[in-house]
Design an enzyme around this catalytic site. Structure first.
Site, PDB file in Angstrom:
ATOM      1  N   ASN A  15       6.799  -1.578  -1.794  1.00 22.27           N
ATOM      2  CA  ASN A  15       6.469  -2.449  -0.716  1.00 22.27           C
ATOM      3  C   ASN A  15       5.029  -2.161  -0.095  1.00 22.27           C
ATOM      4  O   ASN A  15       4.759  -1.103  -0.141  1.00 22.27           O
ATOM      5  CB  ASN A  15       7.412  -3.143  -0.082  1.00 22.27           C
ATOM      6  CG  ASN A  15       7.454  -4.413   0.514  1.00 22.27           C
ATOM      7  OD1 ASN A  15       6.181  -5.250   0.182  1.00 22.27           O
ATOM      8  ND2 ASN A  15       8.248  -5.082   1.425  1.00 22.27           N
ATOM      9  N   CYS A  47      -1.407  -7.818   0.814  1.00 27.86           N
ATOM     10  CA  CYS A  47      -0.532  -7.350  -0.143  1.00 27.86           C
ATOM     11  C   CYS A  47      -1.153  -7.437  -1.667  1.00 27.86           C
ATOM     12  O   CYS A  47      -1.020  -6.695  -2.337  1.00 27.86           O
ATOM     13  CB  CYS A  47       0.746  -8.187  -0.128  1.00 27.86           C
ATOM     14  SG  CYS A  47       0.448  -9.978  -0.648  1.00 27.86           S
ATOM     15  N   HIS A  97       4.245 -13.051  -2.214  1.00 28.04           N
ATOM     16  CA  HIS A  97       3.920 -11.484  -2.143  1.00 28.04           C
ATOM     17  C   HIS A  97       3.701 -10.745  -3.272  1.00 28.04           C
ATOM     18  O   HIS A  97       3.986 -11.301  -4.171  1.00 28.04           O
ATOM     19  CB  HIS A  97       5.216 -11.098  -1.414  1.00 28.04           C
ATOM     20  CG  HIS A  97       5.111  -9.683  -0.859  1.00 28.04           C
ATOM     21  ND1 HIS A  97       3.991  -9.183   0.109  1.00 28.04           N
ATOM     22  CD2 HIS A  97       5.818  -8.574  -0.708  1.00 28.04           C
ATOM     23  CE1 HIS A  97       4.000  -8.107   0.514  1.00 28.04           C
ATOM     24  NE2 HIS A  97       5.034  -7.563   0.313  1.00 28.04           N
TER      25      HIS A  97
END
Length: 361
Positions: free
Chosen positions: A328, A162, A308
């Site tokens: 995302n 991520c 994240h």
């Protein structure tokens, strides 16, 4: 004489849960369908997930509020979900402002510009009422997807990347905006995953601020996805076989900020409206069952809970609940076609704890 036998018109809860579980297995092509022991283990977790989903939805007070349901992660325990999807952001406590370049930082420069005459009526967050007052010059809606400058949603899969995806996709967006080319070019995420130093560990995790620092100090110029695929064919596995891109402008990081904007989210909105997408670290532990709508609750904002990294591509101030539009990296099946909406002004999910503005050469 009549014999009366009680008959329950409501389906047995366990039978109904198993019916949903079997549909879930087929929909997401789970591999344990014929493994009796694993099937039963996952079914019990799935039943627990159904109770959690019902509890989350019990707090819905408006139609726009986030709705939760059965997702591809419904057969994972909380610990498994965290380990598989949220163990890849290895953030550290940076100073309040982090930049490695001569002169004023991206944030310093931006704050000065935001205090110009046209911004004297700056956005005010009322802590008591949580009302968002917006100056006339700020657009009510910003969605950079409409300009064609946002790359497609990625799926990090089992690779804890991520930190790389959020930064590389944001650079791609900023590059497209700066060149006014109208379409984002997918850049080589693997170049970052395989090569980034400065405390980054590939698919084992990394840090957005350390990545930006490494890219600036090393004058890294990202290859396009097409060039990336060619280099991978010539390379070997996860080794760093990439060279800096030789074509294309605005691909190298010139300046960046890594800063807390808690109680200053108006700067995030202003930057989104006038410059482009930004990178943010978040706490995504409560996103396991997210289907859509605006997140207003169930999302802790502690700095130490950040796990994240995402790209914020816009906002919306028109409705009763103002929200960020967040991209995302769990594939297009997640949430609203790969996106999640988070309420503005409350530092929900820690979205303002660690924000990065990026400027390119």
């Amino acid at each position: 004489c009549f014999l009366m036998i009680p008959f329950n018109l409501q389906p047995n809860a366990v039978i109904e849960a198993r019916r949903k579980f079997d549909i879930f297995i087929r929909l997401y092509e789970k591999p344990y369908r014929f493994n009796v022991r694993e099937y039963e283990h996952r079914f019990q977790i799935f039943r627990s997930s159904l109770h959690k989903i019902a509890s989350l939805n019990a707090h819905r007070v408006e139609n726009d509020t986030a709705i939760y349901g059965i997702t591809q992660y419904a057969d994972l325990s909380d610990q498994e979900f965290l380990r598989i999807n949220l163990a890849d952001l290895k953030h550290e406590h940076y100073p309040a402002l982090r930049f490695e370049s001569a002169g004023s930082s991206v944030l310093d420069k931006f704050i000065i510009e935001s205090k110009s005459a046209e911004m004297k009526d700056a956005i005010i967050f009322s802590r008591a009422r949580r009302d968002l007052r917006v100056p006339k010059l700020l657009p009510k809606v910003v969605d950079w997807r409409e300009k064609g400058v946002i790359p497609p949603v990625k799926s990090q899969g089992s690779c804890g990347a991520c930190w790389a995806i959020s930064v590389v996709d944001t650079i791609s967006s900023i590059s497209a905006i700066k060149k006014a080319q109208g379409n984002a070019t997918d850049l080589c995420i693997e170049q970052v995953i395989n090569c980034a130093g400065n405390g980054n560990y590939g698919c084992e995790g990394g840090d957005t601020c350390r990545l930006l620092e490494w890219m600036r100090e090393s004058n890294v110029k990202l290859n396009t996805l097409q060039d990336c695929e060619t280099a991978q064919k010539l390379g070997n596995g996860t080794e760093c076989t990439f060279q800096n891109a030789t074509a294309g402008d605005y691909m190298a990081v010139e300046k960046f900020s890594c800063v807390s904007l808690v109680d200053r989210e108006h700067l995030m909105l202003r930057y989104l409206a006038t410059r482009g997408p930004i990178v943010a670290a978040v706490n995504a532990a409560s996103w396991q069952y997210y289907l859509g709508g605006i997140v207003q609750y169930h999302c802790d904002n502690g700095y130490d809970d950040l796990n994240h990294a995402v790209e914020i591509v816009g906002y919306n101030l028109e409705g009763s609940i103002p929200y960020y539009l967040v991209k995302n990296s769990w594939g297009p099946r997640f949430g609203d076609h790969g996106y999640i909406k988070i309420e503005i002004g409350k530092n929900l999910c820690g979205i303002a704890n660690r924000v990065s503005f990026i400027e390119l050469m």
